[in-house]
Design a protein around this motif. Structure first.
Motif, mmCIF file in Angstrom:
data_model
loop_
_atom_site.group_PDB
_atom_site.id
_atom_site.type_symbol
_atom_site.label_atom_id
_atom_site.label_comp_id
_atom_site.label_asym_id
_atom_site.label_seq_id
_atom_site.Cartn_x
_atom_site.Cartn_y
_atom_site.Cartn_z
ATOM 1 N N LEU A 33 -4.040 -5.999 7.565
ATOM 2 C CA LEU A 33 -3.362 -6.420 8.791
ATOM 3 C C LEU A 33 -4.253 -7.313 9.652
ATOM 4 C CD1 LEU A 33 -1.530 -3.138 9.904
ATOM 5 C CD2 LEU A 33 -0.464 -5.242 9.097
ATOM 6 N N LYS A 34 -5.568 -7.093 9.530
ATOM 7 C CA LYS A 34 -6.498 -7.862 10.374
ATOM 8 C C LYS A 34 -6.424 -9.361 10.104
ATOM 9 C CE LYS A 34 -9.821 -4.325 11.644
ATOM 10 N NZ LYS A 34 -10.957 -3.538 11.124
ATOM 11 N N LYS A 35 -5.869 -9.726 8.955
ATOM 12 C CA LYS A 35 -5.689 -11.160 8.659
ATOM 13 C C LYS A 35 -4.661 -11.789 9.601
ATOM 14 C CE LYS A 35 -6.550 -10.205 3.854
ATOM 15 N NZ LYS A 35 -5.799 -9.584 2.769
ATOM 16 N N PHE A 36 -3.808 -10.942 10.196
ATOM 17 C CA PHE A 36 -2.697 -11.496 10.977
ATOM 18 C C PHE A 36 -2.811 -11.258 12.473
ATOM 19 C CE2 PHE A 36 -0.983 -10.680 6.756
ATOM 20 C CZ PHE A 36 -0.583 -11.977 6.429
ATOM 21 N N GLY A 37 -3.751 -10.463 12.909
ATOM 22 C CA GLY A 37 -3.833 -10.240 14.347
ATOM 23 C C GLY A 37 -4.846 -9.167 14.695
ATOM 24 N N THR A 38 -4.862 -8.823 15.971
ATOM 25 C CA THR A 38 -5.768 -7.779 16.450
ATOM 26 C C THR A 38 -5.093 -6.427 16.214
ATOM 27 O OG1 THR A 38 -6.302 -9.334 18.179
ATOM 28 C CG2 THR A 38 -7.198 -7.103 18.399
ATOM 29 N N VAL A 39 -5.810 -5.531 15.558
ATOM 30 C CA VAL A 39 -5.195 -4.269 15.147
ATOM 31 C C VAL A 39 -5.796 -3.096 15.934
ATOM 32 C CG1 VAL A 39 -4.732 -2.761 13.180
ATOM 33 C CG2 VAL A 39 -4.883 -5.236 12.839
ATOM 34 N N THR A 40 -4.935 -2.257 16.481
ATOM 35 C CA THR A 40 -5.398 -1.053 17.174
ATOM 36 C C THR A 40 -4.752 0.168 16.518
ATOM 37 O OG1 THR A 40 -5.155 -2.366 19.162
ATOM 38 C CG2 THR A 40 -5.716 -0.055 19.470
ATOM 39 N N VAL A 41 -5.566 1.162 16.210
ATOM 40 C CA VAL A 41 -5.050 2.378 15.576
ATOM 41 C C VAL A 41 -5.230 3.559 16.520
ATOM 42 C CG1 VAL A 41 -5.391 3.994 13.656
ATOM 43 C CG2 VAL A 41 -5.569 1.531 13.257
ATOM 44 N N ASN A 101 -3.487 5.608 2.956
ATOM 45 C CA ASN A 101 -3.876 4.216 2.690
ATOM 46 C C ASN A 101 -4.168 3.449 3.971
ATOM 47 O OD1 ASN A 101 -3.470 4.630 -0.107
ATOM 48 N ND2 ASN A 101 -1.268 4.483 0.239
ATOM 49 N N LEU A 102 -4.474 4.209 5.017
ATOM 50 C CA LEU A 102 -4.639 3.588 6.326
ATOM 51 C C LEU A 102 -5.703 2.485 6.325
ATOM 52 C CD1 LEU A 102 -3.889 3.561 9.317
ATOM 53 C CD2 LEU A 102 -5.626 5.310 9.698
ATOM 54 N N ASP A 103 -6.870 2.772 5.754
ATOM 55 C CA ASP A 103 -7.965 1.785 5.791
ATOM 56 C C ASP A 103 -7.562 0.481 5.119
ATOM 57 O OD1 ASP A 103 -9.469 3.592 7.114
ATOM 58 O OD2 ASP A 103 -10.633 4.247 5.360
ATOM 59 N N ALA A 104 -6.925 0.598 3.981
ATOM 60 C CA ALA A 104 -6.509 -0.603 3.246
ATOM 61 C C ALA A 104 -5.456 -1.382 4.028
ATOM 62 C CB ALA A 104 -5.953 -0.191 1.883
ATOM 63 N N VAL A 105 -4.532 -0.657 4.643
ATOM 64 C CA VAL A 105 -3.484 -1.302 5.438
ATOM 65 C C VAL A 105 -4.120 -2.067 6.595
ATOM 66 C CG1 VAL A 105 -1.591 -0.833 7.055
ATOM 67 C CG2 VAL A 105 -1.628 0.315 4.838
ATOM 68 N N HIS A 129 0.815 -1.222 0.000
ATOM 69 C CA HIS A 129 0.000 0.000 0.000
ATOM 70 C C HIS A 129 0.850 1.275 0.000
ATOM 71 C CE1 HIS A 129 -3.650 -2.294 0.303
ATOM 72 N NE2 HIS A 129 -3.135 -2.994 1.296
ATOM 73 N N HIS A 130 2.098 1.139 -0.421
ATOM 74 C CA HIS A 130 2.986 2.301 -0.573
ATOM 75 C C HIS A 130 2.981 3.205 0.646
ATOM 76 C CE1 HIS A 130 3.588 1.313 -4.776
ATOM 77 N NE2 HIS A 130 2.301 1.051 -4.835
ATOM 78 N N THR A 131 3.090 2.598 1.814
ATOM 79 C CA THR A 131 3.050 3.379 3.039
ATOM 80 C C THR A 131 4.361 3.185 3.809
ATOM 81 O OG1 THR A 131 0.666 3.144 3.144
ATOM 82 C CG2 THR A 131 1.771 3.713 5.191
ATOM 83 N N ALA A 132 5.046 4.297 4.043
ATOM 84 C CA ALA A 132 6.340 4.218 4.731
ATOM 85 C C ALA A 132 6.138 4.162 6.239
ATOM 86 C CB ALA A 132 7.192 5.422 4.354
ATOM 87 N N ILE A 133 6.946 3.359 6.882
ATOM 88 C CA ILE A 133 6.908 3.239 8.346
ATOM 89 C C ILE A 133 8.015 4.116 8.933
ATOM 90 C CG2 ILE A 133 7.335 1.647 10.259
ATOM 91 C CD1 ILE A 133 6.187 -0.589 8.478
ATOM 92 N N ASP A 134 7.676 4.863 9.993
ATOM 93 C CA ASP A 134 8.694 5.697 10.643
ATOM 94 C C ASP A 134 9.329 4.977 11.819
ATOM 95 O OD1 ASP A 134 8.397 7.853 8.956
ATOM 96 O OD2 ASP A 134 6.776 8.715 10.134
ATOM 97 N N MET A 135 8.522 4.732 12.848
ATOM 98 C CA MET A 135 9.054 4.088 14.058
ATOM 99 C C MET A 135 8.557 2.664 14.116
ATOM 100 S SD MET A 135 8.461 6.592 17.285
ATOM 101 C CE MET A 135 8.984 5.601 18.677
ATOM 102 N N ILE A 136 9.305 1.808 14.780
ATOM 103 C CA ILE A 136 8.826 0.449 14.980
ATOM 104 C C ILE A 136 9.353 -0.087 16.308
ATOM 105 C CG2 ILE A 136 10.585 -0.072 13.222
ATOM 106 C CD1 ILE A 136 9.412 -2.869 13.117
ATOM 107 N N VAL A 137 8.482 -0.746 17.075
ATOM 108 C CA VAL A 137 8.937 -1.474 18.264
ATOM 109 C C VAL A 137 8.243 -2.831 18.264
ATOM 110 C CG1 VAL A 137 9.398 0.594 19.636
ATOM 111 C CG2 VAL A 137 7.161 -0.477 19.770
#
Ligand code: ASP
Ligand code: MG
Length: 437
Positions: free
Chosen positions: A362-370, A354-358, A331-339
């Motif tokens: 992601l929901k296919k792989f786990g519980t997602v919180t935004v 592209n947040l909604d599409a991302v 979805h051509h979305t760059a990540i800044d921070m990661i932990v």
């Protein structure tokens, strides 16, 4: 030889052009890179926008308004009618050209041609002004040497050879002037180095000629140790490592364009940030080997969104992170921070696009919180991990602020903390107090 770049505000009026002219004459034989006068590029974008929308009247009116503005600059700038006439002609050619692009089909190509006019005009005015003063000035057309390749990356070999040839051709000149931002692409078409790209021009030229120094002249006295809009008594940082400057430029210190840093860094050419209004101030020197082991500055980046993906499947599994990152890539979305932890990973992004599409994927792989409305606070300095205590100082300063993520160790130069928007000003002030007072 040095490269001196002046931004839009530095050449933003007739008086400022005169000041810059005096300043560059005092400094001898250098290459001077100019931006368009402040506001011009935005107006050119607006004109293009009208032309895309086939609003001919809107375009004409805006073109006329802009030309009238230059009319005033010309009257004020020159002493003689002879040079006013020359300037009117040079500026007028650009406006005639813009008017000629009011055609049936208006595309990206025409837009780029229009956007180039701002720098064409500012350099023409400066060149004529210096000529009127009797200075032997050579205008080096950026279109004759600044070029990008098929990947839209600078064609450094082309730039080097063509610039050298131009300098050789004008070797008796006292001063060289050229346009920032403007270039040709691999197909020879007029193009640009993206908004704010004049810093990049300066850096590329510096690297091409092996300059002694690249000077970026703006209207503040260097890079400050915190954001002066939110914190009182911030101070200019006198020395920075290129890596520190790159972190700060990305995290909101607006004064230096992030892309500018790289060519200078690789060519090992120091970059000095200076203030046109206060030319004697020390400013900030950015180079590869500043000595001091210290925390240099704090910056903040707004409008950050954090995304947490929690999954039992991550536990002891390999390939989980790849799948997560692939979704951002798709979805051509760059990540800044990661932990990461054993059961989850949190990342931040700086665009809603592209947040909604991302999130859907992601929901296919786990519980997602935004979480929206977050801010990255970034502390920059020589934070080599064996140096003890720096991270403790930072975390301690923020002991009363809720911190959502901490990222440390990604580079030797930065600690990033993710906090809520409403805590930003307090956090910046607490950090200034703890680290710099
Ligand atoms: N004039 C261009 C802009 O406003 C390039 C620059 O100023 O660096 O984006
Ligand atoms: Mg600019």
């Amino acid at each position: 030889m040095k490269v001196l770049k002046f931004g839009g505000t530095s050449v933003g009026s007739a008086q400022r052009i005169k000041n810059v002219a005096a300043l560059i004459c005092e400094r001898g034989k250098n290459i001077v890179v100019l931006s368009a006068m402040s506001g011009t590029t935005n107006t050119l974008v607006e004109i293009s926008d009208y032309l895309y929308k086939k609003n001919v009247a809107g375009a004409k009116e805006t073109v006329n308004m802009l030309q009238a503005k230059y009319e005033n600059v010309i009257s004020e700038l020159f002493d003689s009618e002879e040079y006013r006439e020359k300037a009117r002609k040079a500026v007028g050619e650009n406006f005639d050209f813009i008017r000629s692009l009011n055609k049936e089909i208006f595309t990206l190509f025409e837009e780029r041609e229009i956007l180039a006019c701002g720098e064409m005009i500012s350099t023409a005015l400066m060149t004529l002004y210096l000529q009127e003063k009797g200075v032997n000035v050579a205008l080096l057309p950026a279109l004759d040497f600044m070029r990008t390749d098929k990947n839209a990356e600078p064609d450094t070999e082309y730039i080097r050879t063509h610039l050298k040839a131009l300098l050789e051709e004008h070797k008796d000149a006292d001063i060289y002037i050229t346009q920032g931002y403007v270039c040709r692409n691999a197909y020879g078409e007029i193009d640009n180095l993206k908004r704010g790209g004049s810093d990049y021009t300066a850096s590329l030229i510096g690297a091409a000629i092996g300059a002694d120094e690249i000077q970026i002249w703006t209207d503040i006295d260097g890079m400050h140790n915190n954001d002066p809009r939110f914190v009182e008594n911030t101070k200019p940082v006198h020395e920075l490592h290129f890596e520190e400057a790159a972190e700060l430029a990305y995290f909101g210190a607006k004064i230096l364009h992030p892309t500018c840093v790289l060519p200078a860094k690789l060519a090992n050419i120091p970059v000095r940030l200076l203030n046109t209004m206060q030319p004697e101030a020390e400013g900030t020197l950015i180079y590869n080997s500043p000595g001091s082991r210290s925390i240099k500055a704090v910056a903040a980046k707004d409008n950050i969104i954090s995304i947490k993906i929690k999954s039992g499947r991550m536990l002891l599994a390999y390939g989980f992170l790849r799948k997560v990152f692939e979704i951002f890539e798709t979805h051509h979305t760059a990540i800044d921070m990661i932990v990461t932890s054993e059961v989850g990973v949190s990342v931040t992004i700086d665009s809603e696009r592209n947040l909604d599409a991302v999130v859907d994927d992601l929901k296919k792989f786990g519980t997602v919180t935004v979480e929206r409305d977050m801010v990255i606070v970034c502390v920059v300095g020589d934070l080599e991990w064996q140096n003890r205590g720096f991270e403790a100082e930072v975390v301690n300063a923020l002991k009363d602020v809720p911190v959502r993520m901490i990222s440390y160790g990604g580079s030797n130069y930065n600690i990033s903390l993710l906090i809520r928007k409403e805590d930003k000003v307090r956090a910046l002030n607490l950090l200034s107090k703890a680290l710099f007072e």
